[in-house]
Design an enzyme around this catalytic site. Structure first.
Site, PDB file in Angstrom:
ATOM      1  N   VAL A  86       5.423  -3.027   0.951  1.00 57.95           N
ATOM      2  CA  VAL A  86       4.905  -3.925  -0.084  1.00 57.95           C
ATOM      3  C   VAL A  86       3.485  -3.482  -0.398  1.00 57.95           C
ATOM      4  O   VAL A  86       2.783  -2.946   0.456  1.00 57.95           O
ATOM      5  CB  VAL A  86       4.937  -5.422   0.336  1.00 57.95           C
ATOM      6  N   SER A  87       3.080  -3.685  -1.650  1.00 59.96           N
ATOM      7  CA  SER A  87       1.792  -3.171  -2.115  1.00 59.96           C
ATOM      8  C   SER A  87       0.591  -3.997  -1.684  1.00 59.96           C
ATOM      9  O   SER A  87      -0.507  -3.474  -1.591  1.00 59.96           O
ATOM     10  CB  SER A  87       1.797  -3.079  -3.642  1.00 59.96           C
ATOM     11  N   THR A  88       0.784  -5.277  -1.445  1.00 52.22           N
ATOM     12  CA  THR A  88      -0.352  -6.113  -1.056  1.00 52.22           C
ATOM     13  C   THR A  88      -0.044  -6.838   0.244  1.00 52.22           C
ATOM     14  O   THR A  88       1.124  -7.021   0.611  1.00 52.22           O
ATOM     15  CB  THR A  88      -0.688  -7.178  -2.132  1.00 52.22           C
TER      16      THR A  88
END
Length: 187
Positions: free
Chosen positions: A9-11
């Site tokens: 996941v990016s964040t």
């Protein structure tokens, strides 16, 4: 054959649960993850660990293609690297499995479609920015200092011999920003 999963996941605020559940349901013996890491980032420790677990005949699984990489080039390089090591690749959502010739073809087609979609979005964004500029809108960050403030800062440094860090502090900007503006950068 060992099935190794990779989730990303990016964040940090995003949750890995959906991806991990899907990878477990697919039969992954081990799952590695990166949280808060962009797909465009080359430093993905979870992916590196997952790749190290693979040996000849094993398979890397991801929940969706974009979890492995953001660009077609990155995806193809990773999957080709797996292939050279005698490993396969599976994307659960797109139902791509490179252990078959049809799966390899589908992987390349889906990757090309994803890259095409990103380039169209980029073109639309650039066109929108150009249209805004044509209407006179200012694009980008607001200037750190006005031209008057920059000129006063220049006099303080050149004539009054005040140091750049001191002048920068008085205007609430970083010394590098002030130095760039004094060199004639955009203000």
């Amino acid at each position: 054959m060992k099935l190794v999963g990779y989730a990303r996941v990016s964040t940090v605020e995003q949750n890995l649960d959906l991806q991990i559940s899907a990878l477990r349901a697919a039969g992954c013996s081990a799952i590695f993850a990166d949280q808060g890491v962009s797909g465009a980032d080359f430093h993905r420790p979870g992916l590196r660990k997952a790749l190290r677990q693979l040996s000849d005949g094993d398979m890397l699984a991801v929940w969706r293609l974009d979890r492995l990489g953001r660009s077609l080039v990155d995806l193809i390089q990773t999957v080709n690297g797996l292939s050279k090591r005698g490993c396969e690749f599976r994307s659960l959502t797109e139902k791509i499995d490179t252990s078959s010739s049809g799966g390899r073809l589908l992987f390349h087609v889906m990757g090309a479609m994803a890259e095409f979609e990103r380039s169209i979005i980029s073109e639309r964004t650039k066109a929108g920015m150009e249209a805004a500029k044509a209407r006179g809108a200012r694009i980008g960050r607001r200037p750190s200092m006005t031209s008057e403030q920059t000129e006063m800062a220049r006099r303080a440094v050149d004539i009054d011999l005040v140091s750049v860090p001191e002048v920068a502090a008085s205007y609430g900007v970083h010394p590098k920003t002030l130095a760039r503006l004094l060199r004639g950068g955009i203000c």
